[in-house]
Enzyme design. Structure first.
Site, short mmCIF file in Angstrom:
data_model
loop_
_atom_site.label_atom_id
_atom_site.label_comp_id
_atom_site.label_asym_id
_atom_site.label_seq_id
_atom_site.Cartn_x
_atom_site.Cartn_y
_atom_site.Cartn_z
N CYS A 136 0.87 -1.20 -0.03
CA CYS A 136 0.06 0.15 0.04
C CYS A 136 0.80 1.24 -0.13
O CYS A 136 1.16 1.69 1.10
CB CYS A 136 -0.94 -0.08 1.32
SG CYS A 136 -1.72 1.38 1.31
N CYS A 139 -0.24 4.24 2.14
CA CYS A 139 -0.32 3.96 3.64
C CYS A 139 1.41 4.27 3.89
O CYS A 139 1.48 4.81 5.05
CB CYS A 139 -0.53 2.52 4.16
SG CYS A 139 -2.21 1.98 3.38
N ASP A 140 2.22 3.72 3.10
CA ASP A 140 3.54 3.48 3.66
C ASP A 140 4.60 4.41 2.91
O ASP A 140 5.88 4.58 3.25
CB ASP A 140 3.88 2.10 3.61
CG ASP A 140 3.19 1.30 4.45
OD1 ASP A 140 2.74 1.84 5.59
OD2 ASP A 140 2.85 0.16 4.29
#
Ligand code: FAD
Ligand code: NAP
Length: 335
Positions: A136, A139-140
């Site tokens: 992701c 997300c990261d």
């Protein structure tokens, strides 16, 4: 003691399919209960720009899902932050056990559990998950400011992730197993024009290489699919973007599946082989897998649930394990 809640329509999942089903079922005065699952808002909460949702030239995925939730709630859907852990579809009312301990009973069920990211299954991928290996980018990606990153895959997700990661990374290498991408042409054009992205064709990830103390990725070893030649690429982050598999855990043993686990529905319908149980969105769609098609199927499922409930009357308790008499089911492995 566990709490029990009864509903005419239980919607499992809070992506575009689930929330659209909520809007339609609410407007049919069915007072649906929607259980959101571990990822409220579904897959679109893991992306940024969405450019193909009708009515919005561009919208952020998480914003769109907040709006869908608010819409379903405003229409009357009871939206609950919980996870369904098991589902008994052997008799009506159907019974769903949940993580919170609440037991949901339902006259009909709309399955909208969507899909989840696939992994390659390499031991080194597993070892560094959360320590440099991710599925992701939204997300990261922020963790890799000024670093080099490798993205594996050749579909829309891989290309979008590679493009998004250039906001942080000094360089992104897209590694794909073939010589052409599956992604839409508009995304490919953006990828090829981006000076921070290099594409490595005909290669597969062989191993993620890193350190134990502190735990982190230092690079990858990728293998040419024909010659077997190994190339080492230094990087701090590895994003696996090789597609998604249907989240069918609740029903894979009781409903027919095909094409790698997608729930089979009657042609042009969301009806499954169990009366009163409907499936919508990426859980059932191996072909289009888009927000708009998922939303469309959520609508269909709610309309079909309404018709089913009107016709079924009060036959709760009836054994419903006999499949409907439609076409020959496609068995798993038919692809
Ligand atoms: P999902 O969105 O997958 O939602 C599934 C829901 O089910 C989640 O809320 C989850 O919490 C819930 N759930 C699962 N298991 C349980 C359980 N046991 N109990 C309760 N709830 C459960 N499509 C586009 O059209 N345009 C785009 O730009 C686009 N960009 C994308 C970018 C990325 C990075 C990804 C991964 C996908 C993208 N897609 C895009 C595809 C799109 O997101 C999906 O087609 C769509 O979200 C599918 O909707 P869905 O409702 O079927 O399921
Ligand atoms: P996808 O379209 O299935 O593509 C998966 C990619 O990963 C393919 O290029 C595939 O290679 C590669 N791959 C699969 N298994 C692999 C393996 N074991 N090793 C190496 N490579 C592997 O998946 P996706 O990109 O996640 O997209 C899923 C769905 O969501 C699609 O319908 C897509 O349109 C939709 N989506 C839409 C948008 C958008 O509209 N902007 C954005 C993201 C996703 P091959 O090409 O060789 O098969």
């Amino acid at each position: 003691m566990s709490d029990t809640r009864h509903t005419k329509v239980l919607i499992i999942g809070s992506g575009p399919a689930g929330y659209s089903a909520g809007v339609y079922a609410s407007r049919a005065m069915l007072e649906p209960v929607l259980v959101q699952g571990i990822e409220p808002g579904g897959q679109l909460t893991t992306t940024t720009d969405v450019e193909n949702w009708p009515g919005d030239t561009e919208v952020q995925g998480p914003d769109l899902m907040v709006r869908m939730e608010a819409h379903a709630r405003a229409m009357g859907t009871d939206i609950i932050g919980d996870i369904i852990t098991s589902l008994d579809l052997s008799k009506r009312p159907y019974t769903a056990h949940s993580d919170s301990g609440t037991v949901y009973t339902a006259d009909s069920v709309i399955l909208a559990t969507g899909a989840r990211a696939k992994w390659l299954g390499l031991p080194s991928e597993e070892a560094f998950k959360g320590f440099g290996v991710s599925a992701c980018a939204t997300c990261d990606g922020f963790f890799y400011r000024g670093q080099e990153i490798v993205v594996i895959g050749g579909g829309n997700t891989a290309v979008e992730e590679a493009l998004f990661l250039t906001n942080f990374a000094s360089k992104v290498t897209l590694v794909h197993r073939r010589g052409e991408l599956r992604a839409e042409k508009i995304l490919q054009n953006r990828l090829f024009k981006n000076p921070k992205i290099e594409t490595l064709w005909h290669h597969q990830l062989d191993e993620v290489v890193g350190t134990d103390m502190p735990k982190g990725v230092e690079g990858v070893r990728v293998k040419h699919v024909e010659t077997g030649a190994i190339t080492e690429i230094p990087c701090k982050g590895v994003f696996i973007a090789i597609g998604h598999a249907p989240a069918n855990e609740l029903v894979k043993d009781v409903l027919e599946t095909h094409m790698g686990g997608y729930v089979v529905t009657k042609p042009d319908s969301t009806e499954t082989s169990i009366p009163g149980v409907f499936a919508a969105g990426d859980l059932t769609d191996h072909k289009y897998r888009q927000a708009v098609t998922s939303a469309g199927m959520g609508c269909m499922a709610a309309l079909e649930a309404e018709r089913f409930l009107a016709e079924a009357g009060d036959d709760s308790g009836k054994d419903v394990t006999e499949p409907l008499g439609y076409g020959a089911p496609v068995k798993e492995g038919a692809d």
